[in-house]
Motif scaffolding. Structure first.
Motif, PDB file in Angstrom:
ATOM      1  N   SER A 161       0.854  -1.185   0.000  1.00 53.88           N
ATOM      2  CA  SER A 161       0.000   0.000   0.000  1.00 53.88           C
ATOM      3  C   SER A 161       0.890   1.235   0.000  1.00 53.88           C
ATOM      4  O   SER A 161       1.748   1.394   0.877  1.00 53.88           O
ATOM      5  CB  SER A 161      -0.918   0.008   1.226  1.00 53.88           C
ATOM      6  N   LEU A 162       0.697   2.092  -1.007  1.00 54.91           N
ATOM      7  CA  LEU A 162       1.525   3.287  -1.153  1.00 54.91           C
ATOM      8  C   LEU A 162       0.656   4.535  -1.276  1.00 54.91           C
ATOM      9  O   LEU A 162      -0.424   4.499  -1.867  1.00 54.91           O
ATOM     10  CB  LEU A 162       2.400   3.176  -2.402  1.00 54.91           C
ATOM     11  N   LYS A 163       1.168   5.645  -0.729  1.00 56.97           N
ATOM     12  CA  LYS A 163       0.528   6.945  -0.910  1.00 56.97           C
ATOM     13  C   LYS A 163       1.369   7.759  -1.892  1.00 56.97           C
ATOM     14  O   LYS A 163       2.599   7.810  -1.768  1.00 56.97           O
ATOM     15  CB  LYS A 163       0.406   7.693   0.421  1.00 56.97           C
ATOM     16  N   LEU A 164       0.695   8.397  -2.834  1.00 61.01           N
ATOM     17  CA  LEU A 164       1.362   9.183  -3.868  1.00 61.01           C
ATOM     18  C   LEU A 164       0.785  10.590  -3.860  1.00 61.01           C
ATOM     19  O   LEU A 164      -0.432  10.766  -3.900  1.00 61.01           O
ATOM     20  CB  LEU A 164       1.144   8.520  -5.234  1.00 61.01           C
ATOM     21  N   TRP A 165       1.670  11.593  -3.822  1.00 57.84           N
ATOM     22  CA  TRP A 165       1.232  12.991  -3.869  1.00 57.84           C
ATOM     23  C   TRP A 165       1.690  13.643  -5.168  1.00 57.84           C
ATOM     24  O   TRP A 165       2.816  13.421  -5.652  1.00 57.84           O
ATOM     25  CB  TRP A 165       1.845  13.780  -2.720  1.00 57.84           C
ATOM     26  N   GLY A 166       0.831  14.495  -5.731  1.00 58.08           N
ATOM     27  CA  GLY A 166       1.168  15.272  -6.910  1.00 58.08           C
ATOM     28  C   GLY A 166       0.251  16.468  -7.022  1.00 58.08           C
ATOM     29  O   GLY A 166      -0.769  16.548  -6.318  1.00 58.08           O
ATOM     30  N   PRO A 167       0.572  17.419  -7.900  1.00 54.65           N
ATOM     31  CA  PRO A 167      -0.254  18.626  -8.028  1.00 54.65           C
ATOM     32  C   PRO A 167      -1.642  18.318  -8.585  1.00 54.65           C
ATOM     33  O   PRO A 167      -1.857  17.278  -9.213  1.00 54.65           O
ATOM     34  CB  PRO A 167       0.550  19.492  -8.998  1.00 54.65           C
ATOM     35  N   GLU A 168      -2.557  19.232  -8.351  1.00 52.18           N
ATOM     36  CA  GLU A 168      -3.942  19.021  -8.754  1.00 52.18           C
ATOM     37  C   GLU A 168      -4.072  18.739 -10.245  1.00 52.18           C
ATOM     38  O   GLU A 168      -4.852  17.886 -10.666  1.00 52.18           O
ATOM     39  CB  GLU A 168      -4.771  20.247  -8.375  1.00 52.18           C
ATOM     40  N   GLY A 169      -3.301  19.429 -11.057  1.00 52.33           N
ATOM     41  CA  GLY A 169      -3.404  19.258 -12.501  1.00 52.33           C
ATOM     42  C   GLY A 169      -2.886  17.935 -13.017  1.00 52.33           C
ATOM     43  O   GLY A 169      -3.084  17.596 -14.185  1.00 52.33           O
ATOM     44  N   ASN A 170      -2.209  17.168 -12.149  1.00 55.06           N
ATOM     45  CA  ASN A 170      -1.631  15.874 -12.554  1.00 55.06           C
ATOM     46  C   ASN A 170      -2.444  14.677 -12.086  1.00 55.06           C
ATOM     47  O   ASN A 170      -2.078  13.536 -12.363  1.00 55.06           O
ATOM     48  CB  ASN A 170      -0.210  15.725 -11.996  1.00 55.06           C
ATOM     49  N   GLN A 171      -3.535  14.909 -11.368  1.00 57.62           N
ATOM     50  CA  GLN A 171      -4.235  13.809 -10.703  1.00 57.62           C
ATOM     51  C   GLN A 171      -4.714  12.717 -11.665  1.00 57.62           C
ATOM     52  O   GLN A 171      -4.535  11.522 -11.409  1.00 57.62           O
ATOM     53  CB  GLN A 171      -5.421  14.353  -9.900  1.00 57.62           C
ATOM     54  N   GLU A 172      -5.327  13.106 -12.765  1.00 55.84           N
ATOM     55  CA  GLU A 172      -5.840  12.106 -13.712  1.00 55.84           C
ATOM     56  C   GLU A 172      -4.701  11.296 -14.321  1.00 55.84           C
ATOM     57  O   GLU A 172      -4.780  10.068 -14.441  1.00 55.84           O
ATOM     58  CB  GLU A 172      -6.645  12.795 -14.808  1.00 55.84           C
ATOM     59  N   LEU A 173      -3.621  11.989 -14.684  1.00 55.33           N
ATOM     60  CA  LEU A 173      -2.464  11.298 -15.246  1.00 55.33           C
ATOM     61  C   LEU A 173      -1.842  10.338 -14.238  1.00 55.33           C
ATOM     62  O   LEU A 173      -1.496   9.197 -14.573  1.00 55.33           O
ATOM     63  CB  LEU A 173      -1.411  12.319 -15.685  1.00 55.33           C
ATOM     64  N   LEU A 174      -1.706  10.793 -13.010  1.00 54.65           N
ATOM     65  CA  LEU A 174      -1.113   9.956 -11.977  1.00 54.65           C
ATOM     66  C   LEU A 174      -1.954   8.709 -11.714  1.00 54.65           C
ATOM     67  O   LEU A 174      -1.421   7.623 -11.478  1.00 54.65           O
ATOM     68  CB  LEU A 174      -0.935  10.747 -10.676  1.00 54.65           C
ATOM     69  N   ARG A 175      -3.272   8.845 -11.790  1.00 56.59           N
ATOM     70  CA  ARG A 175      -4.144   7.694 -11.602  1.00 56.59           C
ATOM     71  C   ARG A 175      -3.948   6.672 -12.715  1.00 56.59           C
ATOM     72  O   ARG A 175      -3.838   5.465 -12.468  1.00 56.59           O
ATOM     73  CB  ARG A 175      -5.605   8.163 -11.569  1.00 56.59           C
TER      74      ARG A 175
END
Length: 411
Positions: A31-45
């Protein structure tokens, strides 16, 4: 012969028993937590889901994604390192403080590959992620730098090679050429290009600066005099970013030194004449000297307290691989740090990113202690004014260096 066959059958049976036991073992749960900027959320998912799918035979991986601004990351993260994300995106100028707090896990998994794909150990991208020879993050984007925007209705490709010629064309057209001399970030261009040094001491807080040197190919006063010749042009204009955008919109500024954050207004206003290039040369003692620049990067780091250090590193590397850096560019417009991704056709079609990449060979990572900024602003304002008080340039440079190298004042 029978003994040999019997022995072989025993070995095969044992092997089969071992293999079947391995296959029956439960997969690791991660289980990992990943943080990124709001504009990257869809890409990160999307990238995270693909990561989980790629490693599904090795582990059951669950990735929780949260919003965290890259510029403000350090302050939030250091308040509660153990409760923060396992993997996160941040801006390179926060690296040293994160390392000093022992809150970043060194990248020890796939390190050579990360370094080679980012241009090698001496590349600005890799240097931005290293401290004392150790890689502490994976380079993600390489858009934080500056170059020359210009309106090709007025300038030829030959014109924009020289600052002198750019000013001549603008003077003739009754227009302006922009560069912000209130910021040492841009003033560095002249001194760095002429071979002068500005760097952090080993304490990572105070500076070394030789901009006031009197010997060598060029003295510091030679650079200052070259800047004064530029500011004496009626076409030269120094101002803040809002003034640059306003001047472009009004049609007053036809060339300017800036970065990718202004590509929207410049491309829209200049239209079919929108163009960009590396920084020009400037004249010093009759020589044409290529202007240098500071560069900046966004990085993907790993929490030093993560419970899954190898998987967290794998995720950071996955999110910054060649393919995903291309996707970050396509989704956000930010230039790749990966050299192959940066050479892709889509990136090369962007005038701004192409200019930034062409300037990269003349850039260094911005590693500067805090005292430099106020000192350089004071110096820049004297240069913008044309040294109206007729100060001795050596004294001005001595003051600049003294303030830049001074110990930081305690709050």
């Amino acid at each position: 012969m029978r003994k040999g066959v019997k022995l072989m059958l025993c070995i095969m049976a044992a092997c089969g028993l071992l293999c079947s036991c391995h296959k029956g073992e439960p997969k690791e749960t991660v289980s990992l937590k990943l943080w990124g900027p709001e504009g990257n959320q869809e890409l990160l998912r999307e990238m995270s889901d693909e990561f989980c799918e790629n490693y599904k035979d090795q582990a059951e991986i669950d990735i929780h994604i949260g919003v965290e601004d890259e510029n403000d990351f350090k302050g939030d993260y250091l308040k509660n390192v153990e409760g923060s994300a396992d993997v996160f995106s941040f801006v390179d100028d926060q690296l040293y403080e994160l390392v000093s707090h022992k809150s970043l896990l060194p990248i020890t998994f796939g390190t050579d590959k990360v370094i080679s794909e980012s241009g090698g150990e001496d590349s600005p991208a890799v240097q931005s992620a290293m401290c004392e020879g150790q890689l502490y993050a994976c380079p993600k984007t390489a858009s934080n730098g500056y170059f020359l925007y210009y309106n090709s209705e007025y300038f030829s490709e030959k014109d924009i090679k020289s600052f002198d010629q750019i000013l001549k064309v603008a003077e003739k057209a009754g227009k302006k050429v922009y560069m912000d001399w209130s910021s040492g970030w841009y003033i560095y261009s002249f001194f760095g290009g002429a071979g002068f040094e500005l760097k952090l001491n080993s304490d990572r807080v105070t500076n070394q600066c030789n901009w006031n040197k009197k010997s060598g190919k060029y003295a510091g006063t030679d650079v200052a005099e070259a800047m004064l010749r530029i500011s004496s042009s009626e076409a030269f204009f120094s101002g803040n970013n809002d003034e640059f955008r306003e001047g472009v919109e009004k049609g007053e500024i036809i060339a300017g030194v800036s970065g990718t954050w202004n590509v929207d207004i410049v491309s829209k206003t200049y239209g079919n004449h929108y163009a960009a290039a590396k920084l020009p040369t400037y004249t010093i003692l009759g020589d044409q000297v290529q202007m240098a620049s500071f560069s900046g990067y966004k990085l993907m780091g790993v929490n030093a307290t993560t419970k899954h250090p190898e998987w967290a590193q794998k995720l950071a590397i996955w999110l910054t691989n060649e393919q995903n850096q291309k996707r970050f560019y396509e989704g956000t417009g930010e230039g790749p740090a990966n050299i192959k991704a940066a050479q892709s056709q889509s990136v090369q079609k962007s005038p701004a990113l192409k200019a930034l990449l062409d300037q990269r060979q003349y850039s260094i990572v911005q590693n500067v202690g805090g005292n430099f900024w106020d000192a350089s602003t004071a110096f820049g304002m004297i240069m913008v004014s044309g040294n109206k008080d007729n100060l001795a340039l050596q004294d001005v440079l001595d003051d600049l260096v003294e303030e830049t190298e001074a110990p930081l004042k305690e709050n």
